[in-house]
Design an enzyme around this catalytic site. Structure first.
Site, PDB file in Angstrom:
ATOM      1  N   LYS A  39      68.552  28.920 -36.542  1.00 44.06           N
ATOM      2  CA  LYS A  39      67.895  27.601 -36.530  1.00 44.06           C
ATOM      3  C   LYS A  39      67.927  26.901 -35.173  1.00 44.06           C
ATOM      4  O   LYS A  39      68.046  25.672 -35.098  1.00 44.06           O
ATOM      5  CB  LYS A  39      68.534  26.681 -37.585  1.00 44.06           C
ATOM      6  CG  LYS A  39      68.376  27.180 -38.994  1.00 44.06           C
ATOM      7  CD  LYS A  39      69.072  26.320 -40.001  1.00 44.06           C
ATOM      8  CE  LYS A  39      70.553  26.578 -40.016  1.00 44.06           C
ATOM      9  NZ  LYS A  39      71.226  26.069 -41.204  1.00 44.06           N
ATOM     10  N   ASP A  94      76.094  25.850 -46.769  1.00 44.99           N
ATOM     11  CA  ASP A  94      75.410  24.770 -47.506  1.00 44.99           C
ATOM     12  C   ASP A  94      74.886  25.218 -48.874  1.00 44.99           C
ATOM     13  O   ASP A  94      74.847  24.445 -49.826  1.00 44.99           O
ATOM     14  CB  ASP A  94      74.271  24.137 -46.671  1.00 44.99           C
ATOM     15  CG  ASP A  94      73.314  25.144 -46.070  1.00 44.99           C
ATOM     16  OD1 ASP A  94      73.540  26.365 -46.214  1.00 44.99           O
ATOM     17  OD2 ASP A  94      72.321  24.723 -45.433  1.00 44.99           O
TER      18      ASP A  94
HETATM   19  C1  BGC Z   1      71.640  30.043 -42.149  1.00 42.97           C
HETATM   20  C2  BGC Z   1      72.274  29.927 -43.512  1.00 42.97           C
HETATM   21  C3  BGC Z   1      71.932  28.593 -44.133  1.00 42.97           C
HETATM   22  C4  BGC Z   1      70.438  28.358 -44.129  1.00 42.97           C
HETATM   23  C5  BGC Z   1      70.039  27.021 -44.697  1.00 42.97           C
HETATM   24  C6  BGC Z   1      70.158  29.725 -42.226  1.00 42.97           C
HETATM   25  O1  BGC Z   1      69.614  29.706 -40.936  1.00 42.97           O
HETATM   26  O2  BGC Z   1      71.819  31.347 -41.630  1.00 42.97           O
HETATM   27  O3  BGC Z   1      73.673  30.093 -43.423  1.00 42.97           O
HETATM   28  O4  BGC Z   1      72.419  28.568 -45.442  1.00 42.97           O
HETATM   29  O5  BGC Z   1      69.954  28.449 -42.808  1.00 42.97           O
HETATM   30  O6  BGC Z   1      70.603  25.959 -44.001  1.00 42.97           O
END
Ligand code: BGC
Length: 461
Positions: free
Chosen positions: A169, A205
């Site tokens: 992200k 999360d």
């Molecule tokens: C992460 C996860 C997370 C999801 C939603 C992803 O980029 O790797 O760990 O649960 O985003 O936030």
């Protein structure tokens, strides 16, 4: 005889529809995506194949059947999207012996230099936010148990110990990947020295969301996020979780399905726009499934589709504004605004003029179609993932039908006007033997982390 104008419009629309048709996946194709995800899930769970699996299936050390929990004040931290949140959670017992929860919280921005700086910068900033929060509530002298919702792929050794496998992200902070995240937090709190905390649990999360919904509905055995990123967790039989010793009971597994496709499983379905988005990201080649669904990417995908239509002279008289040509200018929230249009095209017109174009009626219609294509594909591909998880659980249970609740959160799911409906409908179509309830969580990340901490405290006492 149709007029010349109408004939041109019809021809133009046909060309547009042909370009957009690539986004449409048939049910058979979605079933194929589902089966491939299931294969990767199986690989992720098995010791022999875990290393090469694109869906990592990370054990969380959150087990079924907790025997009670502590009551009292807990601090919850939530790091994983665009903001960082600190939350005070008061857990008490209600008259029926269940949990009662009250919360107060504060949001903090994450400055861009902190997101891309060093581990020390990031965790010092987090500690500074906690300190500020404790000042506000005059709680600096209390050593509270703390639950940390850290929404990235973590390989746990226990509930309060785990290393970050890789950032997602858009995070790029150096010195965190490969290190114990709880250790980094504890060190930063020590460095400050103006308060103490007892870090008792770190959770994803999705896990926090599942637990916070479980508190309302005990059939909740799946947690899911469709926000900036996309991911799911669920309760798996311990005998299948080969990375952890023991056969009894169940454990929550964080699928990290965002990484699905990273070893080629999605190539058949990825389009030119997906490749461009991926190549321009901070983690090219990774999180390919997430890059089709997540709010971090959907806007940019749409912008690229619109540019393609402009280049083919099918939109805006063949000319895009400077803003439309700028990467990141078309945010995912604009899809929600455009798709909220009630037929008068006002919303669409407003959005497009702020992006520097003066659209005709036909332009507005085409932009609407483009948004719909991108977000519907996201909802359907995401449904294939969830159906993969649910059908697997159904097989494990060997029952004719299975009743299950999915706890779910995230900005795309909550704020897009049609995502939910398209997603629910397709999940039910792909998992026909299951009776599925979707439960939207409220402040799940923080509440869930606090509840897990409450259970962890009880187990340690
Ligand atoms: C992460 C996860 C997370 C999801 C939603 C992803 O980029 O790797 O760990 O649960 O985003 O936030």
């Amino acid at each position: 005889m149709p007029s010349n104008r109408a004939r041109i419009d019809r021809g133009r629309m046909q060309k547009v529809q042909q370009i957009l048709s690539e986004f449409h996946l048939q049910k058979e194709e979605l079933l194929e995506v589902m089966q491939r995800i299931q294969q990767e899930m199986e690989k992720g769970l098995r010791l022999e194949t875990h290393k090469t699996a694109s869906v990592k299936m990370l054990p969380t050390y959150v087990r079924s059947t907790p025997d009670g929990s502590e009551v009292g004040d807990f601090l919850a931290l939530d790091l994983g999207g665009t903001n960082f949140r600190v939350m005070l959670v008061k857990v008490s017992e209600d008259a029926q012996g269940g949990w009662k929860i009250e919360t107060s919280n504060q949001m903090y921005d994450i400055p861009a230099d902190v997101m891309t700086g060093t581990a020390e910068m990031l965790f010092d900033y987090i500690a500074q936010c906690i300190s500020n929060f404790l000042d506000q509530y005059s709680m600096k002298d209390k050593k509270l148990p703390l639950g940390f919702t850290f929404s990235f792929p973590v390989r746990h050794e226990d509930i309060d110990k785990g290393i970050l496998l890789n950032w997602t992200k858009g995070f790029k902070t150096s010195g965190v990947e490969g290190n114990n995240v709880v250790g980094l937090l504890r060190d930063a709190i020590k460095r400050r020295g103006d308060f103490e905390m007892d870090v008792v649990a770190m959770v994803n999360d999705t896990v926090a969301t599942m637990i916070s919904c479980y508190y309302e509905d005990h059939s909740c055995e799946v947690g899911m996020i469709v926000g900036t990123g996309c991911n799911a967790c669920y309760m798996e039989e311990m005998k299948n979780v080969e990375l952890v010793e023991g056969e009894e009971g169940r454990m929550c597994v964080n699928t990290e399905w965002g990484g699905f496709g990273d070893t080629g499983e999605l190539e058949k379905f990825r389009l030119e726009y997906d490749c461009v988005v991926d190549e321009a990201s901070v983690n090219p080649g990774y999180q390919l499934y997430e890059k089709i669904i997540g709010g971090k990417y959907m806007g940019e995908l749409t912008r690229l589709v619109l540019l393609k239509l402009v280049n083919q002279n099918l939109l805006f008289n063949g000319e895009a504004s400077q803003l439309m040509k700028t990467r990141g200018s078309f945010e995912t929230r604009l899809l929600s605004q455009i798709e909220s249009d009630t037929g008068d095209q006002k919303q669409i017109y407003n959005v497009l003029t702020t992006l520097g174009v003066l659209p005709s009626k036909a332009d507005c219609e085409i932009v609407h179609l483009a948004c719909e294509s991108v977000s519907t594909r996201a909802a359907h591909v995401c449904a294939a993932g969830l159906a993969g998880v649910i059908n697997r659980m159904w097989k494990n249970k060997c029952k004719e039908t299975m009743k299950i609740t999915v706890g779910i959160d995230g900005s795309v799911y909550k704020y897009h006007p049609h995502f939910k409906h398209r997603f629910h409908t397709m999940v039910r179509e792909l998992a026909p033997c299951c009776d599925i309830t979707f439960l939207q969580s409220n402040e799940g990340s923080g509440r869930g982390a606090a509840l897990i901490s409450a259970v962890a405290c009880k187990m340690a006492s």
